[in-house]
Design a protein around this motif. Structure first.
Motif, PDB file in Angstrom:
ATOM      1  N   ILE A   1      -3.213  -3.272  -4.355  1.00 50.95           N
ATOM      2  CA  ILE A   1      -2.157  -2.772  -3.474  1.00 50.95           C
ATOM      3  C   ILE A   1      -2.208  -3.501  -2.133  1.00 50.95           C
ATOM      4  O   ILE A   1      -1.185  -3.881  -1.576  1.00 50.95           O
ATOM      5  N   LEU A   2      -3.419  -3.719  -1.635  1.00 46.20           N
ATOM      6  CA  LEU A   2      -3.538  -4.427  -0.356  1.00 46.20           C
ATOM      7  C   LEU A   2      -3.045  -5.871  -0.485  1.00 46.20           C
ATOM      8  O   LEU A   2      -2.485  -6.426   0.457  1.00 46.20           O
TER       9      LEU A   2
ATOM     10  N   VAL B   1     -10.976  -6.337   5.030  1.00 45.82           N
ATOM     11  CA  VAL B   1     -10.905  -5.170   4.142  1.00 45.82           C
ATOM     12  C   VAL B   1     -11.065  -5.608   2.682  1.00 45.82           C
ATOM     13  O   VAL B   1     -11.812  -5.000   1.910  1.00 45.82           O
TER      14      VAL B   1
ATOM     15  N   ARG C   1      -9.618   1.779   6.752  1.00 46.53           N
ATOM     16  CA  ARG C   1      -8.393   1.003   6.862  1.00 46.53           C
ATOM     17  C   ARG C   1      -7.690   0.910   5.516  1.00 46.53           C
ATOM     18  O   ARG C   1      -6.465   1.008   5.436  1.00 46.53           O
ATOM     19  N   ALA C   2      -8.457   0.677   4.462  1.00 42.20           N
ATOM     20  CA  ALA C   2      -7.859   0.615   3.120  1.00 42.20           C
ATOM     21  C   ALA C   2      -7.155   1.939   2.827  1.00 42.20           C
ATOM     22  O   ALA C   2      -6.016   1.976   2.372  1.00 42.20           O
TER      23      ALA C   2
ATOM     24  N   ILE D   1      -3.861   2.233   4.798  1.00 42.60           N
ATOM     25  CA  ILE D   1      -2.762   1.432   4.257  1.00 42.60           C
ATOM     26  C   ILE D   1      -2.218   2.093   2.991  1.00 42.60           C
ATOM     27  O   ILE D   1      -1.009   2.166   2.785  1.00 42.60           O
ATOM     28  N   LEU D   2      -3.123   2.605   2.154  1.00 42.07           N
ATOM     29  CA  LEU D   2      -2.659   3.267   0.926  1.00 42.07           C
ATOM     30  C   LEU D   2      -1.866   4.532   1.258  1.00 42.07           C
ATOM     31  O   LEU D   2      -0.921   4.883   0.546  1.00 42.07           O
TER      32      LEU D   2
ATOM     33  N   ASP E   1       1.505   3.371   2.504  1.00 44.21           N
ATOM     34  CA  ASP E   1       2.252   2.928   1.319  1.00 44.21           C
ATOM     35  C   ASP E   1       2.794   4.127   0.550  1.00 44.21           C
ATOM     36  O   ASP E   1       3.943   4.130   0.094  1.00 44.21           O
TER      37      ASP E   1
END
Lengths: 503, 503
Positions: A26-27, A46, B22-23, B26-27, B30
């Motif tokens: 996804i990233l 990350v 951070r991951a 972002i998820l 999203d």
């Protein structure tokens, strides 16, 4: 502890590993489609952290103990459990055998190599890339040796095996050997026919949104499910699967020509249908993902070439094209669209190649990378070897390395052994499509009415839902009732060339 | 091993922890903006895995050993190193003290609680939510006790401390005590004035793209950097920071009224400027993130209220509004826009509240959640208590619980102790803005020419770049040269009410 209990522990551990892979995917999708430019350094960190954690978990003694226990009691496993063990062990062995130090050196070399390649390509100056290619090849040799290459195994095989489990360089030589002559002959026939294809039905000043709108109609007919997927713009088209419920494809367009957008969308949606069709019950398990890159490519190429470049398809979709995308230079006659979609024309750039010469591009790269890896071909001499082989196989000779050896990103990425999966995909695709046509006699009659779903259902049943429970070649063999050979692909191409060029 | 070497190990470990956070962020972004609906179960699993890994790393013996070593040699640390140690220890102690079992029970309770709250709110039926609230409160009590609450500490304090380090319930009582009377008095004056504000300059049939276009002009003037950020649509507005180079805000719109889109965008961009202004040298370190939720909220409220609802701002932006967004019902006179933006009107719903009554909404929630947590108020009696307090503080009484106790998501999420940070934000904002005006005498003259960058630079220098090196209150005190009190906020509100309502 019972086998069942250990299996459960394996699933738990593998679920977490899958999640780490999914987070990465996804990233990466986000990076290509959404991330603001200044996000690059954060994102790199990350991704590195997630990779490091996944490696830590994959090589952990705990997982090793689970797998060793199951290996010891292998006889008690049912076929599905055995498949899980096979896939998990395969992934772990690879991770354990390659020292972290080598992984880090490869990461560094390919990161620098990619930058150098970009500059080298833009200046068409191979010398800028040469030292990087040398180092990358050296590291790939080292990787292969860690995995048993260079001894009993051909140096090429462990690298190939990463992308196409079970395949070997020797078997590829046989496959490609059977393709080369007939493909060259077909290309020759087209040349001699002297006929030119009229591309105007796909050309004009075409609003990108209307291009996408038409693509969406086709994708809907294919059964690509947007409640479980997305379509976004990106510099290059790709498909990114994050579970059967979240599959994303990207597209780009050429304002003057519908073909890149349309066939790109259909190609990626072919990949996407595979991901959406994976059995949810296998989700996050070792045998859950798609069988191989070759099988994956077979799905995209099947939809792109065998379906969307066929006459019945255009009999169905020509009226819709007229409706959704008016203003093209040529009329939307099914026959005219079929011809324009099938143009055969030797060219320098692989990603723009037609169905016939595409496989010659792959053959070229396969031959060269084998010799580069073994050391038979010194990297300094590779551009000349490329140009000679291009002339010999495809009939065109690059004048600049940007249009020759520097055109592809793969070697700079360290992806040695990857190219053959493209042609394997073409071979599998034609083999499967012949079977589907036999199993569903009205298949192409349906295309004329824009009924594409029966094909998706057939592929889901025969290929998609199985994940990697069966090794790739066996999966294709069971689906088609016979082992894959290049014959179906050759039959398809011969028919097409005959229909389009009268030879 | 030297202190410096251990510090380096701390940074390495913390960098990985930051990356995991951070991951996740972002998820989550999203999920709110991009994810297809069928992706929900996959996403929930990936997020759970990342949280579990972060907890594993945060509570690991290795990290514990590093922190213990540094605690022992605390005297050798410089102030910045001490800040890193303070923040890292704070996070780890919390994670270690709360048993995994409690974390999991909370996750389950709030997950069910959120679903129940959604249904309860849509049916305005509190009884559907009541048992969930009871359980959530019980678990929050347990959490507080694990962290030392209920003994020497007030039960509320450890929960509050998570959002606003160093703040206590007792100090909040003092702050709110000083606010309550004057705010009620101001609201009363407005009521007595009998004046109504004309909202037509912001109303009409307003194309959402044009609404966004105007918002973008304001954000560009504020210096929100789109090379290091994004703006996307979402059901609710939020700001999500993934490093100073990747800060994303979301917005929504009301077709008939520019205010929700515009002030929402400016609010989130205020948060966004803070994230973009964090010192890159502190990135991925313990003291790297923003100081607290209160300080974060001060940045968004400052831009939304003290800047964008001011007369000088509209003197600058009125002509641009006319140009970018024609077709509003009322004319774009600066004075008219200033009045419409500043309307004071007691209302039931907090997120739609004006600047004066907003803090009374917060006071209501703070009072209630303290009593709910201590057990003084049984949850079954909370709706009536809410309605009474609403009438007493704000002057309006909900007729339905959907417009009363069920309006906010926070308790269902388990966020007890969160609400006060909104009012702390308002207090800090006014206190900082008075200082900025003093430090930059031409500040508001600049607004009239749409020059907002000097304010961003001032905030960056005084607040943003410091991360959490200083505790929140000290940060604000050093920036303003005096400790924050509610006086600046009250002065600002008195002036505004006087200007708009002539009282």
């Amino acid at each position: 502890m019972t086998v069942q209990e250990k299996m459960r522990l394996l699933f738990e551990a593998w679920g977490r590993l899958s999640d780490l892979g999914r987070a990465r995917a996804i990233l990466e999708w986000d990076q290509e489609t959404m991330m603001p430019p200044a996000g690059t350094p954060h994102r790199a960190q990350v991704l590195a952290t997630l990779s490091g954690l996944a490696h830590e978990k994959l090589t952990s003694p705990e997982l090793g103990e689970i797998l060793a226990f199951l290996e010891e009691r292998k006889k008690e496993l049912d076929p599905l459990e055995a498949a899980h063990l096979r896939e998990a062990s395969r992934a772990r062995q690879r991770a354990v055998k390659i020292p972290r130090n080598l992984v880090e050196r490869q990461a560094r070399a390919t990161s620098l190599g990619l930058e150098a390649w970009k500059e080298a390509r833009s200046k068409s100056d191979y010398t800028l890339f040469l030292p990087h290619l040398q180092e990358i090849l050296e590291l790939k040799r080292e990787e292969s040796r860690c995995l048993g290459g260079g001894g009993e195994l051909d140096l090429y095989d462990p690298l190939l095996d990463q992308y196409e489990p079970g395949m070997t360089a020797k078997r590829l030589e046989d496959l490609f050997g059977g393709l080369q002559g007939p493909l060259a002959e077909l290309a020759g026939k087209v040349r001699e026919s002297g006929r030119k294809v009229d591309l105007s039905p796909f050309q004009g000043d075409l609003d990108p949104e209307a291009q996408l709108a038409f693509g969406r109609k086709v994708l809907a007919a294919m059964g690509f499910d947007l409640r479980a997927g997305r379509i976004d713009k990106a510099t290059h088209p790709f498909c990114s699967g994050h579970g059967p419920g979240d599959v994303r494809i990207t597209w780009r367009f050429d304002r003057g020509d519908l073909r890149p957008a349309l066939f790109g969308l259909i190609h990626e949606a072919g990949h996407g249908l595979y991901e959406q069709g994976l059995d949810p019950a296998l989700d996050r398990t070792p045998a859950g993902p798609a069988a191989s890159l070759g099988v994956h490519e077979s799905q995209s190429r099947l939809w792109e070439n065998l379906v969307a470049r066929s006459l019945p398809f255009w009999e169905g979709f020509a009226p819709l094209l007229e409706e959704v995308l008016p203003g093209r230079k040529g009329p939307a006659h099914p026959e005219a669209l079929f011809r324009a979609a099938g143009e055969v024309k030797p060219s320098l750039i692989r990603v723009e190649a037609d169905e016939v010469t595409y496989n010659l591009h792959i053959l070229l790269r396969f031959r060269l990378e084998r010799k580069l890896l073994s050391g038979e071909l010194p990297p300094a001499e590779a551009p000349a070897a490329w140009n000679d082989l291009s002339e010999e196989l495809i009939g065109v000779r690059p004048e600049r390395d940007a249009e020759g050896i520097l055109q592809d990103i793969h070697w700079a990425m360290g992806a040695v052994g990857y190219f053959p999966t493209y042609t394997l995909g073409n071979i599998y695709a034609a083999h499967l499509f012949e079977t589907a046509r036999r199993d569903i006699p009205v298949l192409e009659e349906g295309f004329k009415k824009r009924k594409l779903l029966p094909l998706r259902e057939w592929l889901r049943e025969k290929i998609h839902r199985h994940g990697s429970v069966l090794p790739p070649e066996r999966l294709v063999t069971e689906a088609a009732g016979a082992p894959p050979t290049p014959q179906a692909l050759l039959r398809h191409l011969e028919q097409k060339v005959s229909a389009l060029y009268g030879v």
